[in-house]
Design a protein around this motif. Structure first.
Motif, mmCIF file in Angstrom:
data_model
loop_
_atom_site.group_PDB
_atom_site.id
_atom_site.type_symbol
_atom_site.label_atom_id
_atom_site.label_comp_id
_atom_site.label_asym_id
_atom_site.label_seq_id
_atom_site.Cartn_x
_atom_site.Cartn_y
_atom_site.Cartn_z
ATOM 1 N N ILE A 390 0.859 -1.178 0.000
ATOM 2 C CA ILE A 390 0.000 0.000 0.000
ATOM 3 C C ILE A 390 0.898 1.232 0.000
ATOM 4 C CG2 ILE A 390 -1.942 1.172 1.087
ATOM 5 C CD1 ILE A 390 -2.521 -1.716 0.240
ATOM 6 N N ALA A 391 0.741 2.070 -1.019
ATOM 7 C CA ALA A 391 1.607 3.232 -1.172
ATOM 8 C C ALA A 391 0.774 4.507 -1.339
ATOM 9 C CB ALA A 391 2.519 3.044 -2.382
ATOM 10 N N ARG A 392 1.458 5.644 -1.246
ATOM 11 C CA ARG A 392 0.846 6.948 -1.484
ATOM 12 C C ARG A 392 1.754 7.811 -2.336
ATOM 13 N NH1 ARG A 392 1.213 10.104 2.560
ATOM 14 N NH2 ARG A 392 2.431 8.713 3.898
ATOM 15 N N SER A 393 1.153 8.708 -3.095
ATOM 16 C CA SER A 393 1.910 9.725 -3.804
ATOM 17 C C SER A 393 1.888 11.017 -2.991
ATOM 18 C CB SER A 393 1.301 9.980 -5.184
ATOM 19 O OG SER A 393 0.059 10.658 -5.042
ATOM 20 N N GLU A 394 2.550 12.051 -3.485
ATOM 21 C CA GLU A 394 2.536 13.337 -2.787
ATOM 22 C C GLU A 394 1.137 13.945 -2.754
ATOM 23 O OE1 GLU A 394 4.176 16.851 -4.789
ATOM 24 O OE2 GLU A 394 4.525 15.598 -6.559
ATOM 25 N N PHE A 395 0.231 13.430 -3.578
ATOM 26 C CA PHE A 395 -1.127 13.976 -3.668
ATOM 27 C C PHE A 395 -2.075 13.374 -2.632
ATOM 28 C CE2 PHE A 395 0.658 13.709 -8.074
ATOM 29 C CZ PHE A 395 0.969 15.048 -8.198
ATOM 30 N N ASP A 396 -1.543 12.542 -1.740
ATOM 31 C CA ASP A 396 -2.408 11.817 -0.795
ATOM 32 C C ASP A 396 -1.837 11.817 0.606
ATOM 33 O OD1 ASP A 396 -4.393 10.638 -2.776
ATOM 34 O OD2 ASP A 396 -2.489 9.949 -3.613
ATOM 35 N N SER A 397 -2.696 12.184 1.554
ATOM 36 C CA SER A 397 -2.326 12.142 2.966
ATOM 37 C C SER A 397 -2.724 10.782 3.544
ATOM 38 C CB SER A 397 -3.048 13.262 3.711
ATOM 39 O OG SER A 397 -2.399 13.568 4.928
ATOM 40 N N PRO A 398 -1.986 10.307 4.550
ATOM 41 C CA PRO A 398 -2.279 8.966 5.073
ATOM 42 C C PRO A 398 -3.664 8.855 5.691
ATOM 43 C CG PRO A 398 -0.634 10.099 6.418
ATOM 44 C CD PRO A 398 -0.818 10.912 5.206
ATOM 45 N N GLU A 399 -4.298 7.721 5.435
ATOM 46 C CA GLU A 399 -5.554 7.294 6.046
ATOM 47 C C GLU A 399 -6.801 8.011 5.537
ATOM 48 O OE1 GLU A 399 -5.268 7.222 10.296
ATOM 49 O OE2 GLU A 399 -3.756 5.639 10.293
ATOM 50 N N ILE A 400 -6.661 9.165 4.898
ATOM 51 C CA ILE A 400 -7.860 9.879 4.449
ATOM 52 C C ILE A 400 -7.970 9.972 2.933
ATOM 53 C CG2 ILE A 400 -8.060 11.248 6.554
ATOM 54 C CD1 ILE A 400 -6.812 13.599 5.033
ATOM 55 N N ASP A 401 -6.883 9.727 2.218
ATOM 56 C CA ASP A 401 -6.900 9.920 0.770
ATOM 57 C C ASP A 401 -6.657 8.607 0.012
ATOM 58 O OD1 ASP A 401 -7.426 12.692 0.848
ATOM 59 O OD2 ASP A 401 -5.317 13.134 1.210
ATOM 60 N N ASN A 402 -6.451 8.733 -1.296
ATOM 61 C CA ASN A 402 -6.285 7.566 -2.162
ATOM 62 C C ASN A 402 -5.083 6.707 -1.763
ATOM 63 O OD1 ASN A 402 -8.405 8.584 -3.590
ATOM 64 N ND2 ASN A 402 -7.305 8.888 -5.492
ATOM 65 N N GLU A 403 -5.184 5.444 -2.094
ATOM 66 C CA GLU A 403 -4.064 4.519 -1.936
ATOM 67 C C GLU A 403 -3.642 3.991 -3.292
ATOM 68 O OE1 GLU A 403 -4.980 2.650 2.486
ATOM 69 O OE2 GLU A 403 -5.683 1.578 0.704
ATOM 70 N N ILE A 404 -2.375 3.642 -3.392
ATOM 71 C CA ILE A 404 -1.834 3.047 -4.613
ATOM 72 C C ILE A 404 -1.392 1.623 -4.275
ATOM 73 C CG2 ILE A 404 -0.044 3.199 -6.378
ATOM 74 C CD1 ILE A 404 0.001 6.234 -5.892
ATOM 75 N N LEU A 405 -1.939 0.656 -5.001
ATOM 76 C CA LEU A 405 -1.663 -0.758 -4.730
ATOM 77 C C LEU A 405 -0.644 -1.298 -5.726
ATOM 78 C CD1 LEU A 405 -4.400 -0.157 -3.292
ATOM 79 C CD2 LEU A 405 -5.023 -2.529 -3.753
ATOM 80 N N ILE A 406 0.375 -1.969 -5.193
ATOM 81 C CA ILE A 406 1.433 -2.576 -6.009
ATOM 82 C C ILE A 406 1.507 -4.048 -5.652
ATOM 83 C CG2 ILE A 406 3.864 -2.466 -6.651
ATOM 84 C CD1 ILE A 406 3.825 0.390 -5.260
ATOM 85 N N PHE A 429 -11.275 5.434 -5.615
ATOM 86 C CA PHE A 429 -10.348 5.959 -4.612
ATOM 87 C C PHE A 429 -9.082 5.106 -4.497
ATOM 88 C CE2 PHE A 429 -14.660 7.196 -3.111
ATOM 89 C CZ PHE A 429 -14.529 8.572 -3.304
ATOM 90 N N GLU A 430 -8.796 4.319 -5.521
ATOM 91 C CA GLU A 430 -7.587 3.507 -5.520
ATOM 92 C C GLU A 430 -6.940 3.529 -6.891
ATOM 93 O OE1 GLU A 430 -8.994 -0.322 -4.276
ATOM 94 O OE2 GLU A 430 -8.388 0.014 -2.207
ATOM 95 N N LEU A 431 -5.611 3.491 -6.872
ATOM 96 C CA LEU A 431 -4.826 3.367 -8.097
ATOM 97 C C LEU A 431 -4.039 2.074 -8.036
ATOM 98 C CD1 LEU A 431 -3.530 7.042 -8.122
ATOM 99 C CD2 LEU A 431 -5.045 6.091 -9.851
ATOM 100 N N TYR A 432 -3.738 1.523 -9.192
ATOM 101 C CA TYR A 432 -2.932 0.304 -9.281
ATOM 102 C C TYR A 432 -1.688 0.626 -10.083
ATOM 103 C CZ TYR A 432 -7.225 -1.822 -7.638
ATOM 104 O OH TYR A 432 -8.337 -2.144 -6.901
ATOM 105 N N ALA A 433 -0.559 0.107 -9.618
ATOM 106 C CA ALA A 433 0.713 0.506 -10.222
ATOM 107 C C ALA A 433 1.687 -0.649 -10.298
ATOM 108 C CB ALA A 433 1.322 1.648 -9.417
ATOM 109 N N GLU A 434 2.694 -0.467 -11.135
ATOM 110 C CA GLU A 434 3.805 -1.415 -11.219
ATOM 111 C C GLU A 434 5.096 -0.637 -11.113
ATOM 112 O OE1 GLU A 434 3.190 -3.311 -14.947
ATOM 113 O OE2 GLU A 434 3.933 -1.616 -16.130
ATOM 114 N N LEU A 435 6.126 -1.290 -10.558
ATOM 115 C CA LEU A 435 7.407 -0.636 -10.354
ATOM 116 C C LEU A 435 8.041 -0.275 -11.689
ATOM 117 C CD1 LEU A 435 9.053 -0.013 -7.755
ATOM 118 C CD2 LEU A 435 10.399 -2.035 -8.271
ATOM 119 N N VAL A 436 8.611 0.917 -11.761
ATOM 120 C CA VAL A 436 9.298 1.340 -12.981
ATOM 121 C C VAL A 436 10.695 0.722 -12.973
ATOM 122 C CG1 VAL A 436 10.260 3.304 -14.222
ATOM 123 C CG2 VAL A 436 8.014 3.476 -13.148
#
Length: 436
Positions: A390-406, A429-436
């Motif tokens: 479970i990850a976050r970008s700079e656009f998301d604060s912990p626990e209240i905003d979107n999560e990024i799943l890898i 409210f979720e994004l899915y990603a792969e490692l670059v």
């Protein structure tokens, strides 16, 4: 250590906002210094003999959660599972005498500034040399940093000034010193909080100092993300946008609680804003920081809110396209100026209006997330769950905003580390990603 000191096995529960959590962390440091055994959020009563509950007293739902928690631990004490139950924080500050009558099982009620009294009641020594130190309860890679206490605003619906008092800014040197300590202990992201962060410094020097504070924090080695919460819209310091644009470590994220769009309701709320002023402020922020994620909070069901005013709010939400939004139903709070108004919107209507706005926001969030598909983002790994990190970008604060799943199967990643990922799919409210 005093001779009558007896080690307790203490369970600590912190309810409410991040500002409350910081108070809890200060208490945890004192308990640790007194060699108490402490369990945070105990899941059963066998592991503890004493409970301390840090309560929230902001709105009705939060108060009910606090009361339910107190009752849960009080029943455990009544059944012989606990020896002591203590209550602290905002609810206790507002209603200590009433609570003492209603829940006599509680051994002591303490206000928001009574940490020294709590430690003494437990049989410990309050260590004054540790003032300003905390035992971080969040994951070690991020921490909240309170820059002020209290609030000078007179928002008609808000009880915080009644609970926390007037706005008092912390000296900038103290904040910077604490930030450096947090970084030295592993924090890579610091989230600045207070009731009104943009008001910071006015009581110290008669001018807003949030921009220079951020400039100083941005120069701390090892601090990779600085996030700003609770920026009040009226009197928003535009210099802040220049600092955010020029400092790469300051997250492109603005938490701007607008609360409503109707000029009449904003006036009754005593927010010093109008619909036109809100639109103008958003336009200035978007033009200066086009990549920023804007978070806002909205209150529906305020006394006298008409169908037309709610429609105006709905249109504002649709046109503003906030990346993040929370909606609350109005809570009629004793002691606030709005308490003199007739709370005439039925709870069912309040809930329907809140649900409708969140339905609209789901569509906006989904489109915003879909626009990120194919893009590469820097993310911070917060945790792992089942088959995903479970990850976050700079656009998301912990626990209240979107999560990024890898997916775990593709990589072995380190919790608390930064990586670059490519967004491959999106939901509301979720994004899915792969490692670059």
């Amino acid at each position: 250590m005093r001779k009558n000191f007896h080690p307790h096995r203490i369970g600590v529960v912190s309810l409410g906002c991040a500002k409350n959590l910081v108070d809890t962390e200060i208490l945890l440091r004192q308990l640790d210094a007194n060699q108490f055994q402490v369990i945070i959020d105990p899941i059963d009563f066998k592991s503890i003999d004493t409970a301390i509950i840090n309560t929230c007293g902001f709105i009705s739902d939060a108060k009910q959660e606090s009361i339910d928690t107190i009752l849960q631990f009080s029943r455990a004490k009544k059944s012989g599972l606990l020896k002591n139950v203590f209550v602290m924080g905002c609810l206790s500050q507002r209603y200590a005498s009433e609570l003492a009558i209603e829940i006599p099982e509680v051994d002591g009620f303490f206000g928001v500034s009574d940490l020294e009294k709590i430690v003494a009641r437990l049989g410990g020594n309050f260590r004054k040399e540790l003032v300003g130190e905390r035992k971080i309860s969040t994951p070690s890679h991020y921490a909240y940093l309170k820059i002020a206490e209290g609030c000078d605003r007179v928002c008609s619906f808000c009880a915080i000034p009644l609970i926390r008092g007037k706005h008092v800014s912390r000296p900038m040197d103290d904040i910077i010193m604490e930030a450096k300590k947090l970084v030295n202990h592993g924090a890579k992201e610091i989230i600045l909080i207070s009731q009104d962060t943009t008001y910071y410094g006015l009581d110290l020097s008669k001018k807003r100092l949030i921009a220079p504070l951020l400039e100083n924090l941005a120069s701390i080695p090892g601090l990779e993300w600085i996030r700003l919460h609770y920026t009040y819209p009226y009197g928003f310091p535009m210099k802040l946008l220049d600092v955010m644009r020029d400092a790469p470590t300051i997250c492109n994220y603005i938490d701007l609680p607008l609360q409503h769009a109707s000029t009449r309701i904003l006036k009754s709320m005593q927010r010093n804003m109008t619909l036109e002023k809100s639109r103008d402020l958003l336009l200035k922020i978007r033009s200066k920081l086009p990549e920023a994620a804007l978070r806002t909070t909205i209150i529906v069901g305020y006394p006298g809110e008409t169908e037309q005013e709610f429609a105006e709010l709905e249109q504002f939400v649709r046109e503003s396209r906030f990346e993040r939004m929370g909606v609350f139903t109005y809570s009629h709070e004793e002691g606030t100026s709005a308490y003199d108004l007739l709370d005439n919107i039925p709870e069912k209507i309040k809930m329907e209006r809140a649900a409708w706005l969140m339905h609209i926001q789901e569509e906006i969030s989904l489109q915003s997330n879909k626009n990120k598909i194919g893009k590469t983002l820097k993310v911070l790994i917060d945790s792992e769950e089942n088959d995903n990190y479970i990850a976050r970008s700079e656009f998301d604060s912990p626990e209240i905003d979107n999560e990024i799943l890898i997916k775990k199967s593709d990589n072995t990643l380190q919790i608390g580390a930064f990586y670059h990922v490519k967004i491959i799919n999106a939901e509301n409210f979720e994004l899915y990603a792969e490692l670059v």
